[in-house]
Design an enzyme around this catalytic site. Structure first.
Site, mmCIF file in Angstrom:
data_model
loop_
_atom_site.group_PDB
_atom_site.id
_atom_site.type_symbol
_atom_site.label_atom_id
_atom_site.label_comp_id
_atom_site.label_asym_id
_atom_site.label_seq_id
_atom_site.Cartn_x
_atom_site.Cartn_y
_atom_site.Cartn_z
ATOM 1 N N GLY A 270 0.837 -1.197 0.000
ATOM 2 C CA GLY A 270 0.000 0.000 0.000
ATOM 3 C C GLY A 270 0.866 1.240 0.000
ATOM 4 N N THR A 271 0.367 2.299 0.593
ATOM 5 C CA THR A 271 1.090 3.569 0.604
ATOM 6 C C THR A 271 2.469 3.428 1.221
ATOM 7 O OG1 THR A 271 -0.991 4.802 0.753
ATOM 8 C CG2 THR A 271 1.012 5.950 1.413
ATOM 9 N N LYS B 169 0.729 -0.889 14.620
ATOM 10 C CA LYS B 169 0.509 -0.541 16.027
ATOM 11 C C LYS B 169 -0.593 -1.373 16.673
ATOM 12 C CE LYS B 169 -2.085 2.633 13.561
ATOM 13 N NZ LYS B 169 -1.780 3.165 12.206
ATOM 14 N N VAL C 110 4.556 3.958 15.615
ATOM 15 C CA VAL C 110 4.127 5.062 16.476
ATOM 16 C C VAL C 110 4.689 6.381 15.947
ATOM 17 C CG1 VAL C 110 4.156 6.025 18.793
ATOM 18 C CG2 VAL C 110 4.072 3.538 18.488
ATOM 19 N N GLY D 37 4.783 7.913 13.051
ATOM 20 C CA GLY D 37 5.369 8.033 11.714
ATOM 21 C C GLY D 37 6.866 8.234 11.712
ATOM 22 N N GLY E 187 -8.628 13.515 1.951
ATOM 23 C CA GLY E 187 -7.795 12.342 2.158
ATOM 24 C C GLY E 187 -7.093 12.290 3.501
ATOM 25 N N GLU F 244 -10.237 8.665 6.938
ATOM 26 C CA GLU F 244 -10.751 7.493 6.234
ATOM 27 C C GLU F 244 -12.256 7.622 6.013
ATOM 28 O OE1 GLU F 244 -8.858 5.118 5.093
ATOM 29 O OE2 GLU F 244 -6.978 5.671 6.086
ATOM 30 N N ASP G 211 -6.930 4.537 17.475
ATOM 31 C CA ASP G 211 -5.597 4.579 16.881
ATOM 32 C C ASP G 211 -4.580 5.147 17.866
ATOM 33 O OD1 ASP G 211 -3.768 4.686 14.327
ATOM 34 O OD2 ASP G 211 -3.673 6.701 15.183
ATOM 35 N N LYS H 178 -1.206 3.284 19.903
ATOM 36 C CA LYS H 178 0.142 3.845 19.956
ATOM 37 C C LYS H 178 0.576 4.110 21.389
ATOM 38 C CE LYS H 178 -0.607 5.978 15.432
ATOM 39 N NZ LYS H 178 -0.928 7.234 14.722
#
Length: 430
Positions: free
Chosen positions: A13-14, A107, A134, A136, A189, A192, A203, A207
């Site tokens: 993916g990304t 995570k 965690v 980025g 974007g 989500e 989320d 983390k």
């Protein structure tokens, strides 16, 4: 030079595509920094036919990601599938059991099974690395494992979800309410289609659980995190916060108390003079307080292709160099099974906003409830009548115990003059 570090990637993916690009663009530099070439040998993803802006010529395609775990020509498997269980967990367990190092950005998997996976990696003498899981591109895991390892951490807190920070920032800058800004974030974007994991705090809680394990040398305990999201924060609350000298941020906070480890994710009133109050948009920040180093703050982009791929490759360089450290700083067998501090035992100050009918005796009734719980009011704001006849009443309290505050809120909500459920936000002092 040593032989190449042979790499397999599960998930394109990304982030996976970003890792492929980074390895290709900085191959020579990474060879120098890692002491050996980093060679991408095999990949696996859901669809081979999907168009991707990456060059996979000479790279083997595995239909089944579990094949990467058993491949004899791989030294390390990068897991970028996601999810707390299923194929991601199977792959990581199987790769470690097969004698391969594992790098992951997952995570949720670590929050739910981090202790177990750390034990397996140490049993097999392999590295489990997760810098990308965690915040980025912020090297917070490395900081806890290495730069701050001489300190006893007293408190850790941070902005751990860029989507929520973007929404709260935009609400403050534009005066628009949550639902409108969320829709705009989805269109841009930044959020989500199903934003629940972000805006409901899950989320950030994943983390925080991982950070807590690394910072306090305890078993990773996601179930011990108290979680609240930002859905109930209004533009009115943000405006009142500014008047009172605060800014609202969704924070993850962890500290050790006499009742056990306290882990909380929820909206906070942060003093404007605190540096973290000025982390805006999609950026993340983590503050660590150590007994010898004092207060340290790390900030940067918490998500996105480039920052997350950067963190993954940083782990690969550590693997290439053989920098083997316990996943959560201390050996997994010695991670403490610490008690969870009940949220009711938390002591702090509070902001409460009420929508009430503008009539005599309302303030007296509210004050009476607070007095019965021995809650001291620090300040109170009241605005003029609205078209509906309801007015906002805002008060802040001195420090009190959470359980008492929750009892008071429940009783105030039942007053006939109170037109809506009270909004309660904790005030943090940094």
């Amino acid at each position: 030079m040593k032989p190449p570090l042979r790499i397999g990637i599960a998930g394109l993916g990304t982030v996976g595509a970003g890792v492929v690009k980074l390895l290709a663009e900085h191959g020579r530099l990474l060879s120098l920094r890692g002491g050996r070439p980093l060679k991408l040998v095999a990949v696996s993803a859901r669809s081979k036919a999907k168009k991707r802006d990456i060059d996979l010529r000479g790279v083997r395609w595995e239909k089944d990601p579990l094949a990467l775990a058993e491949a004899s020509d791989l030294d390390v498997v990068i897991e970028l599938i996601g999810g707390s269980g299923g194929i991601a967990r199977q792959l990581v367990r199987k790769a470690l059991a097969s004698g391969k190092h594992v790098v992951t950005a997952n995570k949720a998997l670590l929050a739910m099974h981090g202790t177990e996976l750390a034990e397996l990696s140490e049993k097999k003498g392999r590295i489990l690395a997760f810098e990308a899981a965690v915040a980025g591109g912020i090297p917070i895991i490395k900081a806890l494992r290495e730069g701050l390892v001489g300190n006893k951490v007293s408190r850790l807190y941070g902005i751990l979800n860029g989507t929520c920070n973007y929404i709260l920032t935009t609400m403050r800058e534009t005066g628009r309410d949550f639902d409108v800004v969320l829709a705009e974030a989805q269109a841009a974007g930044y959020a989500e289609a199903d934003p629940s994991f972000d805006v409901d705090g899950i989320d950030a809680a994943h983390k925080l659980a991982v950070l807590t394990g690394a910072a306090f040398g305890c078993q990773v305990n996601f179930e011990g995190v108290h979680v609240e999201g930002i859905r109930r924060v209004t533009s009115m609350d943000i405006q009142f916060a500014e008047e009172l000298g605060y800014r609202i941020k969704l924070l993850g906070l962890a500290r050790e108390t006499r009742y056990g480890i306290e882990q909380r994710v929820h909206p906070c009133m942060v003093p404007l003079e605190a540096p973290i109050a000025h982390i805006e948009g999609v950026f993340n920040a983590v503050v660590v307080e150590g007994d010898f180093v004092g207060t340290t703050m790390f900030q940067g982009r918490g998500a996105g292709q480039g920052p997350t791929a950067s963190a993954v490759v940083a782990d690969l360089v550590d693997v290439a160099r053989g920098r083997d450290m316990p996943a959560f700083v201390v050996p997994a067998a010695q991670l403490a099974a610490k008690k969870v501090a009940p949220i009711g035992r938390h002591v702090g100050a509070y902001y409460m906003r009420l929508m009430v009918q503008d009539r005599p005796g309302v303030i007296a009734a509210i004050s009476g409830v607070l007095a019965k719980e021995r809650i001291s009011v620090e300040s109170m704001l009241q605005r003029g009548r609205s078209q509906s006849g309801e007015v906002p009443v805002v008060l802040t309290t001195h420090e009190t115990e959470e359980a008492a505050m929750q009892r008071a809120v429940a009783r105030i909500a039942k007053l006939r003059a109170v037109a809506a459920e009270p909004c309660l936000i904790r005030i943090e002092t940094f």
